[in-house]
Design an enzyme around this catalytic site. Structure first.
Site, PDB file in Angstrom:
ATOM      1  N   LYS A 226      -4.192 -30.393   2.464  1.00 16.90           N
ATOM      2  CA  LYS A 226      -5.616 -30.214   2.727  1.00 16.90           C
ATOM      3  C   LYS A 226      -6.094 -30.954   3.978  1.00 16.90           C
ATOM      4  O   LYS A 226      -7.282 -30.985   4.268  1.00 16.90           O
ATOM      5  CB  LYS A 226      -6.428 -30.706   1.515  1.00 16.90           C
ATOM      6  CG  LYS A 226      -6.097 -30.027   0.190  1.00 16.90           C
ATOM      7  CD  LYS A 226      -6.436 -28.556   0.182  1.00 16.90           C
ATOM      8  CE  LYS A 226      -7.900 -28.278   0.210  1.00 16.90           C
ATOM      9  NZ  LYS A 226      -8.616 -28.739  -0.995  1.00 16.90           N
TER      10      LYS A 226
ATOM     11  N   GLU B 133     -27.003 -41.431   7.175  1.00 17.11           N
ATOM     12  CA  GLU B 133     -25.856 -41.423   6.276  1.00 17.11           C
ATOM     13  C   GLU B 133     -25.686 -42.813   5.679  1.00 17.11           C
ATOM     14  O   GLU B 133     -25.484 -43.784   6.415  1.00 17.11           O
ATOM     15  CB  GLU B 133     -24.590 -41.004   7.024  1.00 17.11           C
ATOM     16  CG  GLU B 133     -23.286 -41.191   6.283  1.00 17.11           C
ATOM     17  CD  GLU B 133     -23.254 -40.481   4.941  1.00 17.11           C
ATOM     18  OE1 GLU B 133     -22.970 -41.163   3.928  1.00 17.11           O
ATOM     19  OE2 GLU B 133     -23.537 -39.267   4.896  1.00 17.11           O
TER      20      GLU B 133
ATOM     21  N   GLN C  18     -18.281 -35.159   0.289  1.00 18.45           N
ATOM     22  CA  GLN C  18     -17.205 -34.777  -0.620  1.00 18.45           C
ATOM     23  C   GLN C  18     -16.124 -33.959   0.090  1.00 18.45           C
ATOM     24  O   GLN C  18     -14.984 -33.912  -0.360  1.00 18.45           O
ATOM     25  CB  GLN C  18     -17.770 -33.973  -1.801  1.00 18.45           C
ATOM     26  CG  GLN C  18     -18.773 -34.705  -2.658  1.00 18.45           C
ATOM     27  CD  GLN C  18     -18.157 -35.894  -3.398  1.00 18.45           C
ATOM     28  OE1 GLN C  18     -16.942 -36.058  -3.458  1.00 18.45           O
ATOM     29  NE2 GLN C  18     -19.012 -36.740  -3.948  1.00 18.45           N
TER      30      GLN C  18
ATOM     31  N   CYS D 168     -13.116 -15.704   2.871  1.00 19.05           N
ATOM     32  CA  CYS D 168     -12.480 -14.483   3.370  1.00 19.05           C
ATOM     33  C   CYS D 168     -11.766 -13.713   2.271  1.00 19.05           C
ATOM     34  O   CYS D 168     -11.838 -12.494   2.199  1.00 19.05           O
ATOM     35  CB  CYS D 168     -11.508 -14.820   4.493  1.00 19.05           C
ATOM     36  SG  CYS D 168     -10.336 -16.137   4.078  1.00 19.05           S
TER      37      CYS D 168
ATOM     38  N   ALA E 171     -23.057 -29.638   4.734  1.00 19.45           N
ATOM     39  CA  ALA E 171     -24.385 -29.018   4.743  1.00 19.45           C
ATOM     40  C   ALA E 171     -25.311 -29.724   5.722  1.00 19.45           C
ATOM     41  O   ALA E 171     -25.973 -29.092   6.555  1.00 19.45           O
ATOM     42  CB  ALA E 171     -24.987 -29.038   3.337  1.00 19.45           C
TER      43      ALA E 171
ATOM     44  N   TYR F 258       0.835  -1.196   0.000  1.00 21.17           N
ATOM     45  CA  TYR F 258       0.000   0.000   0.000  1.00 21.17           C
ATOM     46  C   TYR F 258       0.878   1.257   0.000  1.00 21.17           C
ATOM     47  O   TYR F 258       2.097   1.181  -0.111  1.00 21.17           O
ATOM     48  CB  TYR F 258      -0.969  -0.040   1.176  1.00 21.17           C
ATOM     49  CG  TYR F 258      -2.019  -1.129   1.027  1.00 21.17           C
ATOM     50  CD1 TYR F 258      -2.874  -1.138  -0.070  1.00 21.17           C
ATOM     51  CD2 TYR F 258      -2.139  -2.153   1.960  1.00 21.17           C
ATOM     52  CE1 TYR F 258      -3.825  -2.136  -0.235  1.00 21.17           C
ATOM     53  CE2 TYR F 258      -3.085  -3.157   1.805  1.00 21.17           C
ATOM     54  CZ  TYR F 258      -3.924  -3.144   0.703  1.00 21.17           C
ATOM     55  OH  TYR F 258      -4.854  -4.142   0.532  1.00 21.17           O
TER      56      TYR F 258
ATOM     57  N   GLY G 169      -5.956 -13.765  12.367  1.00 21.53           N
ATOM     58  CA  GLY G 169      -7.082 -13.137  11.694  1.00 21.53           C
ATOM     59  C   GLY G 169      -8.130 -14.097  11.208  1.00 21.53           C
ATOM     60  O   GLY G 169      -9.285 -14.081  11.654  1.00 21.53           O
TER      61      GLY G 169
ATOM     62  N   ARG H 168       2.219  -1.645  10.686  1.00 14.71           N
ATOM     63  CA  ARG H 168       2.367  -2.960  10.068  1.00 14.71           C
ATOM     64  C   ARG H 168       3.350  -2.846   8.912  1.00 14.71           C
ATOM     65  O   ARG H 168       3.261  -1.916   8.106  1.00 14.71           O
ATOM     66  CB  ARG H 168       1.018  -3.470   9.558  1.00 14.71           C
ATOM     67  CG  ARG H 168       1.011  -4.969   9.296  1.00 14.71           C
ATOM     68  CD  ARG H 168      -0.368  -5.491   8.953  1.00 14.71           C
ATOM     69  NE  ARG H 168      -0.447  -6.925   9.238  1.00 14.71           N
ATOM     70  CZ  ARG H 168      -1.469  -7.702   8.910  1.00 14.71           C
ATOM     71  NH1 ARG H 168      -2.510  -7.190   8.276  1.00 14.71           N
ATOM     72  NH2 ARG H 168      -1.470  -8.981   9.216  1.00 14.71           N
TER      73      ARG H 168
END
Length: 641
Positions: free
Chosen positions: A427, A409, A417, A347, A390, A171, A316, A219
């Site tokens: 992951k 189930e 998935q 996010c 979900a 920035y 954060g 920062r």
């Protein structure tokens, strides 16, 4: 257990109750004129309730031409003070300390966002922009210094305990600090002393206007990770200069927009991966240091503090996933902590479309002002079909509302998935969320019946008051000649789930995120992998940070990526493809893996409708999208059932 993390720290006569820090994150929750909304205030208040000691708000614009997103906070004029004055009051009520981050984005914006050309230190375009910025004149730089000071004074009038000057991430202040972007030859360019002058004058101006009882933080990007950019050695010197000017606390981040995959690091980056940079800064200054990035667990945070690498831990995205993490940690409720998985979907991915931020794991984010889940006046017997993200979110929310919930189930474990998505390299944290969902179901008395398919007969027999159908999706087999009949054809999900043993020469049809991550998985098993993708890029549906890391990883593993290429046909031993020039190539294959997308799977919905049984269809069973849609719809279904 957390002696370091929950110890107090005093700055400028203000005692910060613990070291748990919420760093500045753009939310797009404000009005476009920079004024605060109840949504914006309640979002921060929820974190204060959750036990965070230090909260740093998103970028408060110092100038109407200084913002990169339309609905961000602003204190560039006195008319904005009133709306933002409520925020510190609400946060202080819970004992938290709050700083307003103040910034000007410089060239890292566009005329569509600011209704004018971007301004910068020099006439060099932002890598993601298409407009040449107008360099600030020497006199305009001095005027900009005053704008930072005036904005800080307005923050003090609002009741903020201090400000954090945004001098990181490419920035405006960084555009002056770094030779990567600063090519000036006036008193604000050239040598090190001149390039730091803008930042030093801002600190001095704020101190003169706001007094000795006002915290001033800054920062910085310890390393920009771009050619010709700032390095850690540069920033060690910068930190010392800013301390000498009167800085109270320094927040060590990294990167700029060209290295955005690092300053918003995804699951492809390790936990606390640049805490050593914070330590390097801490070693040369006497003021407290904040470290940040991929720290999503109180045990990690406390260990970093115990290593003397920093004085505060900024978490954060972890605070987005679970605003109550500090309280839960203090109470020893570790199974209740919902840890960020570094997916960057809600996010970052949402924000880059200039839309309000979301969280894949926390669908209540941004809805705090609505008051949360209310107890239902009429308690119901609820059936949920499917235990993916979900279905389980629907079950959790409905149970919190007081309903009796049973989940059916047909498989042997939960996750749907999303469980498959946890298999590829980097992951694995996805399983943390599935475990969290299961732990909440257990605590709330949700009965999950595995290896049980919900049929029309079962529904009629159990006679629930309401049914939520979250049966997920199934993979698509494209109509390619010879593909369906070939015994070597399988789906990506079956490879990842360990149901099919891959051969030595694998061809993956489809190079979206699923196909690319399957290739990454197979390449780690030292298999030969070729990915065939019709689009011009691999993993184009993935968030930017994920895409960049993933394509780099595939190159390093020697995965062959054929973009702009389609599959013509399949024979017994090969996949025949055609490139954009119409040239056909035969790719030898002993395993053909299909990653061509999914379609909704909801046969029970039609049966229930025919039997006049009311049902809500959610998640992929309704329409195949990402997991953000699944958890959101699950939450809303459970809340309103």
């Amino acid at each position: 257990m957390f002696d370091q993390l929950f110890s107090p720290f005093s700055i400028r006569g203000k005692t910060i109750k613990n070291r748990c820090t919420v760093p500045a994150m753009v939310t797009d929750f404000c009005n476009e004129d920079g004024t605060a909304t109840e949504r914006y205030i309640a979002y921060h208040e929820e974190k204060a309730k959750g036990g965070w000691g230090l909260i740093i708000t998103e970028d408060y614009n110092v100038d109407p031409l200084g913002h990169g997103f339309k609905a961000t906070a602003g204190l560039w004029n006195d008319d904005q003070i009133e709306s933002h004055s409520e925020l510190p009051k609400r946060v202080h009520k819970y004992g938290a300390t709050i700083l307003a981050q103040i910034y000007h984005c410089g060239r890292q914006t566009n005329s569509g966002a600011i209704d004018g050309l971007p301004r910068s230190s020099s006439a060099i375009m932002c890598p993601f922009g298409d407009e040449i910025p107008v360099p600030l004149t020497t006199e305009e730089v001095k005027e900009m210094v005053c704008k930072y000071g005036d904005t800080a004074l307005r923050a003090k009038k609002c009741g903020f305990d201090g400000v954090e000057i945004h001098g990181a991430h490419g920035y405006l202040i960084t555009q002056f600090l770094s030779l990567y972007s600063n090519k000036r030859i006036d008193e604000y360019g050239g040598n090190f002393w001149n390039r730091t002058r803008f930042a030093r004058e801002i600190i001095k101006d704020i101190r003169e206007k706001c007094g000795e009882d006002f915290i001033i933080g800054m920062r910085i990007s310890a390393d920009e990770f771009v050619e010709g950019g700032l390095t850690i050695e540069d920033n060690k010197a910068i930190a010392r200069m800013m301390e000498a000017e009167g800085l109270d606390i320094i927040h060590v981040s990294v990167g700029n927009y060209l290295s955005v995959d690092l300053n918003v690091a995804s699951s492809h980056s390790s936990h606390g991966w640049f805490t050593d940079w914070a330590k390097a800064i801490k070693d040369v200054v006497s003021i407290p240091v904040i470290t940040v990035s991929r720290i999503n667990d109180p045990f990690l945070a406390d260990s970093i503090l115990a290593s003397n690498k920093a004085d505060f831990i900024a978490m954060g995205r972890a605070s987005l996933a679970d605003p109550e993490m500090p309280i839960k940690a203090q109470e020893g409720r570790f199974e209740d902590i919902r840890r960020c998985i570094g997916c960057n979907d809600g996010c970052i991915g949402t924000l880059f479309n200039d839309e309000p931020i979301r969280c894949v794991l926390n669908p209540e984010l941004g809805l705090e002002y609505e008051g949360g889940i209310q107890l239902a006046e009429v308690k119901k017997n609820i059936t949920v079909v499917g235990s993916g993200p979900a279905g389980l979110y629907a079950a959790i929310t409905a149970a919190k509302a007081g309903h009796q919930v049973t989940v059916y189930e047909k498989g042997e474990h939960a996750g749907g998935q999303f469980y498959i998505a946890a298999i590829p390299p980097t992951k694995g944290e996805i399983t943390d969320f599935i475990v969290w969902q299961l732990a909440q179901c257990k605590k709330l008395g949700v009965d999950i019946k595995y290896n049980t398919e919900a049929t029309l007969e079962l529904i009629k027999k159990t006679n629930p008051d309401s049914i939520i159908l979250a049966s997920g999706s199934e993979p698509i087999l494209p109509p390619i000649s010879g593909l369906k009949e070939n015994s070597k054809t399988t789906f990506a999900k079956d490879i990842l789930d360990g149901k099919v043993k891959p051969g030595s020469h694998c061809v993956i049809i489809g190079g979206g995120q699923v196909g690319a991550e399957t290739a990454h998985f197979l390449s780690q098993m030292l298999k030969g992998v070729t990915v065939v993708e019709m689009k011009d890029t691999i993993a184009s549906d993935a968030p930017l940070a994920i895409q960049w890391h993933l394509t780099r990883a595939l190159k390093e593993r020697n995965v062959i990526m054929l973009t702009g290429t389609s599959v013509v046909r399949v024979n017994e031993n090969a996949v025949i493809v055609k490139d954009s020039h119409g040239i056909e190539t035969e790719l030898p294959a002993d395993t053909i893996i299909v990653a061509a997308g999914y379609r909704a799977f909801n046969p029970l919905a039609e049966e229930l409708a025919a039997a006049n049984v009311n049902v809500q269809v959610i998640g992929d069973a309704k329409q195949v999208r990402n997991v953000l849609a699944a958890t959101t719809e699950g939450y809303l279904a459970g809340k309103t059932v």
